[in-house]
Motif scaffolding. Sequence first.
Motif, PDB file in Angstrom:
ATOM      1  N   SER A   1      40.669  41.401  45.340  1.00 38.81           N
ATOM      2  CA  SER A   1      42.009  41.940  45.598  1.00 38.81           C
ATOM      3  C   SER A   1      42.200  42.125  47.089  1.00 38.81           C
ATOM      4  O   SER A   1      41.245  42.385  47.842  1.00 38.81           O
ATOM      5  CB  SER A   1      42.187  43.281  44.885  1.00 38.81           C
TER       6      SER A   1
ATOM      7  N   TYR B   1      37.409  43.717  46.713  1.00 40.59           N
ATOM      8  CA  TYR B   1      38.620  43.859  47.518  1.00 40.59           C
ATOM      9  C   TYR B   1      38.325  43.767  49.010  1.00 40.59           C
ATOM     10  O   TYR B   1      37.199  43.961  49.447  1.00 40.59           O
ATOM     11  CB  TYR B   1      39.329  45.190  47.216  1.00 40.59           C
TER      12      TYR B   1
ATOM     13  N   SER C   1      41.402  47.354  41.816  1.00 39.27           N
ATOM     14  CA  SER C   1      40.858  46.069  42.242  1.00 39.27           C
ATOM     15  C   SER C   1      40.525  45.190  41.042  1.00 39.27           C
ATOM     16  O   SER C   1      40.349  45.668  39.916  1.00 39.27           O
ATOM     17  CB  SER C   1      39.614  46.275  43.109  1.00 39.27           C
ATOM     18  N   SER C   2      40.429  43.897  41.304  1.00 40.65           N
ATOM     19  CA  SER C   2      40.290  42.919  40.225  1.00 40.65           C
ATOM     20  C   SER C   2      38.934  42.962  39.547  1.00 40.65           C
ATOM     21  O   SER C   2      38.791  42.471  38.429  1.00 40.65           O
ATOM     22  CB  SER C   2      40.522  41.513  40.786  1.00 40.65           C
TER      23      SER C   2
ATOM     24  N   ASN D   1      45.672  38.719  43.973  1.00 39.37           N
ATOM     25  CA  ASN D   1      45.639  40.074  43.436  1.00 39.37           C
ATOM     26  C   ASN D   1      45.889  41.038  44.596  1.00 39.37           C
ATOM     27  O   ASN D   1      45.001  41.250  45.426  1.00 39.37           O
ATOM     28  CB  ASN D   1      44.274  40.350  42.796  1.00 39.37           C
TER      29      ASN D   1
END
Length: 482
Positions: free
Chosen positions: A199, A223, A191-192, A240
């Motif tokens: 994300s 996310y 995840s970002s 993302n």
Amino acid sequence: MGKVRVTKNLSILLLLVCSLALNVLFILKRVRVFDDESSSSDELSWSRRPAREAERVAAISCSGHGRAFIDSSLVVDEEEEEEGPVCECNSCYAGSHCQNFLPSCPVNAKSGDPLFLEPFWMENAESSAMMVAGWHRMSYTFKDSGYMSKQLKARLRQMHAIVGNAVTEGRYIIFGSGSTQLINAAVHALSSHNSYSPSLVVPRIPYYSLYKQQTEFFQEVEYKFEDDASLWMNDSATNNLIEIVTSPNNPDGQLNHARLQHPNDKAIYDRFYYWSHFTAISSPADDDIMLFSLSKFIGHAGTRFGWAVVKDETVFTRMSRYLTLNTVGVSHESQLRALRLMKVIIQGKEEETMFDFGYKTMRNRWEKLNDIVSISKRFSLQNIEFQYCNFFHKIRAPSPAFAWLKCLRKEEKDCHAVLAAANIMGCRGSTYGAEDKFVRLSLVGTQDDFDHLLHQVKILISEEKPNRFDSDHIPCDLFSFL
């Protein structure tokens, strides 16, 4: 002179007799010591009682329609009388020894419990059994290897090399409590970690429902879940995206590949069914993150052991931290059992290996069900082609874990209700993001489960039973892939 000679001869004779006697005694003593050492090395001490108990419980037949387990018996001591039943019966069987079939009982085709491999392990009871002392691995960690067994890691690499289904050299391996734990660990790691641009976790329809349920349950600001990867194919550069790719797929057995190809997109490959008893092994998978589980590999779902093969060190480190904070490693008993079972499979047998048994069983089940459904104009099954398998060195027939059945009549939009009326309990298509004209039927249960399913499908196709059965109170098995 004569007396002196006689006396001398008698003395020599006496010395010889004494020497011979001493040698005999010495030899007897050595033999006795050797026998004592041999008997002490062969004689069991603390393991005798638990071994007898395990043998005694395993000998209970339960009429061939159930199993007795040590922890299902209320017997504490051999000399005590039995209290209560010890047999745990298969679906639709009852009685103290599972001797009674319940004809009106609905077919259990929901559960993904991989009990089709149970007969193999019963045949290999001696080589797969293990005895664990009360002081076994009481520490949190293994010496010099943290929470993961070095031996088990080596065996997993060896197993993948033998089957040819995954590249592990130069890759990181991490253990989880079943693959359930690894899924969210992988999502977290990819995840970002940016709350302003979370994300998106996107699978391909039909997808396994736990991806959605687990992601939404553990959802963080980094996310969230979206239903269909295909909706993001033209817009992936601005998001993302984490695509979950199930190959072979649950529920339809197809060998899927990632759809999202932008450099920023990431993929988690669910490879739980990428074994030779479920699909043809065409080449070793070499994905960035690949998830596997003991459950679908050798049938031991209750051991709760899974592993991930990871390319990137940063992703591996993030997953490791997640798992450490979550459970502080995987049970040492689970790792020990996995190690023992791996050795059995790797050593194999000349006559029939687990792969032979598993493939033969699943192929026969698919062929029998497909032969029946193929004559119907009301239902159809997914099409799976014959493929060459590098492991078996031949073209192999389909042997999927699940049947993805479709109702073909326009008016029958709820296929689950159609099957429920015939006493067949499957999982709705909408559970997998698909239409409810589809139903997933499990083929990996006991032989009793499959025989019952086959019988009811025959009846349904031949005469369409009019009665209805309300099945909404029976939940679909959430853990059919673990």
